[in-house]
Design a protein around this motif. Structure first.
Motif, PDB file in Angstrom:
ATOM      1  N   VAL A 121     -48.551 -33.556   6.013  1.00 39.73           N
ATOM      2  CA  VAL A 121     -47.693 -34.058   5.374  1.00 39.73           C
ATOM      3  C   VAL A 121     -47.407 -33.153   3.936  1.00 39.73           C
ATOM      4  O   VAL A 121     -46.466 -32.747   3.955  1.00 39.73           O
ATOM      5  CB  VAL A 121     -47.962 -35.332   4.977  1.00 39.73           C
ATOM      6  CG1 VAL A 121     -47.749 -35.678   3.469  1.00 39.73           C
ATOM      7  CG2 VAL A 121     -47.722 -36.515   5.480  1.00 39.73           C
ATOM      8  N   THR A 139     -46.924 -35.808  -1.114  1.00 40.47           N
ATOM      9  CA  THR A 139     -48.343 -36.029   0.180  1.00 40.47           C
ATOM     10  C   THR A 139     -49.294 -37.058  -0.540  1.00 40.47           C
ATOM     11  O   THR A 139     -49.114 -38.131   0.392  1.00 40.47           O
ATOM     12  CB  THR A 139     -49.008 -34.718  -0.622  1.00 40.47           C
ATOM     13  OG1 THR A 139     -47.335 -33.229  -0.392  1.00 40.47           O
ATOM     14  CG2 THR A 139     -49.764 -34.381   0.310  1.00 40.47           C
ATOM     15  N   MET A 142     -47.551 -40.415   1.295  1.00 43.81           N
ATOM     16  CA  MET A 142     -46.762 -39.824   2.416  1.00 43.81           C
ATOM     17  C   MET A 142     -48.515 -40.051   4.027  1.00 43.81           C
ATOM     18  O   MET A 142     -47.828 -40.288   4.792  1.00 43.81           O
ATOM     19  CB  MET A 142     -46.414 -38.480   3.129  1.00 43.81           C
ATOM     20  CG  MET A 142     -44.966 -39.052   2.924  1.00 43.81           C
ATOM     21  SD  MET A 142     -44.469 -40.210   3.973  1.00 43.81           S
ATOM     22  CE  MET A 142     -44.865 -40.095   5.510  1.00 43.81           C
TER      23      MET A 142
END
Length: 482
Positions: A121, A139, A142
């Motif tokens: 990610v 980040t 995700m």
């Protein structure tokens, strides 16, 4: 007149085309609107922060979510098509076997994709151009989504299989409950209301995964009970390595289509990232507005997919063709009307999601460049649904890739980065309006390509209820009663 009709009240292979398509598509529209409500709720609440970084973070996160889901989405499309064609051919047990195997392989695929995605990610977000605080927030968002991918994808499979059988109402009702839950959870987890910690952008991801997970459990329970739509059977869910060939033959091109759409947005983000955070935020909000506006076209796309599949299975290709042409005309008119409304009200629409003047102004510009071409998206979607329903998923993928990779991305790059040839009316210095132009150009050209390709008539050759040479792999196993 009842606005919603149950599966047992619809006849997709005889009589009027308009009425069954309407009754099939209306619940899909509602379901898709509720689907978009997940993203719009996140956009609304994160837009309440004073700085644009949270909105920019989900701008980068959303395309990766789309990419991960698209990589595995082909299996759900394959399951939907097979269920539709077996249903049209009055092969109930074969349809149930197809659904059972689809659930198994979809869960395996989404688990592998989620685990793999978790570890890449941060690098992927950085590759797209996210940096600093935006990269950190994207980040965090995700990583949660990646781990929850099997739950999110499981619900999409439930929707697809039920739709293939002709039941679009049950998924709509399940979706409604989970959207209410997600919208309720969002502010508590984002801002730390009550006993909850303030998780910020990550809180939006947690609310989404939890809500989708609950929806998946409810959906699987409905299919196991077999009281609505299609039934799945535990005794038929053991992985059948011979049957996966049939699923992959249909599903891989469908995954390519979805993945191509996702990658195009990601590559567009690379171009968008060459501009300011304001442009990134405006692009993110604009994309979400498009996803809302295009719901009728996507619903008709899915309705056409089901009707085409069932009519192909019933050996009625002429009715399938008439369905596609009718759907294309209706979709064009509906989306063109929406385009007029969006063009006129663009600033007000942007103000719903953010009160940052620069983001509102640029987002309104984006909407106004693309709105006049909305109707052409309806044409593309209608014929793409027909190709998929006939099992020609590779053709649908080719149209999508042509629209996005061959037309949209090159035009966006050339027009926005100041590489236009001398004398063109396009700005010859870097300007984000070149990206907005690329959307309009690709929409119009893709509509023409889809229509001409459909007129060739190659889709009529498909009939996936036959084993198509799979006897070497065992063909379709005969289901057994449990």
């Amino acid at each position: 007149m009842k606005l919603l009709k149950g599966q047992d009240e619809l006849n997709l292979t005889d009589g009027s085309i308009a009425k069954p398509l309407f009754y099939l598509s209306l619940p899909i529209i509602v379901t898709n609107l509720l689907q978009v409500a997940y993203n719009l709720a996140d956009t609304f609440w994160l837009g309440q922060f004073d700085e644009p970084e949270p909105l920019a973070a989900i701008t980068f996160g959303f395309p990766l979510v789309f990419l991960l889901i698209s990589l595995g989405m082909g299996l759900s499309v394959a399951g939907s098509v097979l269920v539709a064609q077996h249903t049209g051919a009055d092969e109930k047990r074969e349809a149930e076997y197809a659904a059972s195997q689809t659930v198994t392989f979809a869960f395996i695929a989404s688990t592998l994709l989620g685990l793999g995605g978790y570890f890449v990610v941060a690098d992927f977000m950085a590759l797209l151009g996210a940096e600093g605080e935006v990269l950190t927030l994207a980040t965090e968002y995700m990583e949660v989504i990646a781990l929850g991918l099997p739950f999110m994808f499981g619900f999409f499979v439930f929707i697809s299989l039920m739709r293939g059988s002709g039941d679009t109402i049950t998924p709509m009702l399940v979706m409604f409950g989970t959207v209410v839950l997600n919208i309720t959870l969002d502010p508590f987890l984002i801002f730390g209301w009550g006993p909850f910690p303030a998780l910020g952008v990550q809180g939006a991801a947690v609310a989404t995964v939890f809500s989708r997970g609950l929806a998946m459990l409810v959906g699987m329970g409905i299919m196991l009970a077999g009281t609505r739509g299609i039934r799945i059977r535990l005794t038929e869910m053991a992985p059948d390595l011979t049957y996966i060939r049939k699923l992959l033959r249909i599903g891989i091109p469908a995954s390519i289509e979805g993945t191509g759409r996702a990658l195009s947005v990601n590559f567009l983000l690379v171009i968008v990232a060459t501009f300011s955070v304001t442009i990134e935020a405006a692009f993110g909000v604009g994309i979400r507005v498009f996803s809302l506006v295009f719901m009728p076209a996507i619903a008709v796309d899915r309705g056409v997919e089901t009707m085409t599949g069932q009519n192909i299975g019933a050996d009625k290709p002429e009715r399938a063709a008439a369905t596609n042409h009718f759907a294309a005309r209706v979709s064009f008119l509906v989306l063109a009307a929406f385009g007029v409304v969006i063009f006129v009200t663009a600033p007000a629409i942007m103000n719903v999601f953010t009160d940052q003047p620069d983001v509102v102004a640029e987002g309104a510009t984006f909407l106004r460049w693309v709105a006049p071409t909305f109707g052409f998206i309806g044409i593309v979607r209608a014929y793409s649904g027909g190709f998929r329903g006939a099992g020609k998923t590779l053709t649908a993928a080719a149209i999508s890739i042509t629209m996005l990779a061959v037309i949209r991305l090159p035009v966006a790059f050339v027009a926005s980065q100041g590489f236009a040839p001398p004398g063109w009316w396009i700005l010859s210095s870097p300007d984000p309006r070149g990206i907005w132009l690329a959307f309009a150009v690709s929409n119009v050209l893709a509509a023409g390509i889809a229509f001409l390709w459909f007129e060739r008539g190659t889709w009529r050759e498909a009939d996936l209820t036959e084993d198509e040479g799979d006897s070497e792999a065992g063909g379709t196993p005969t289901p057994t009663d449990d």
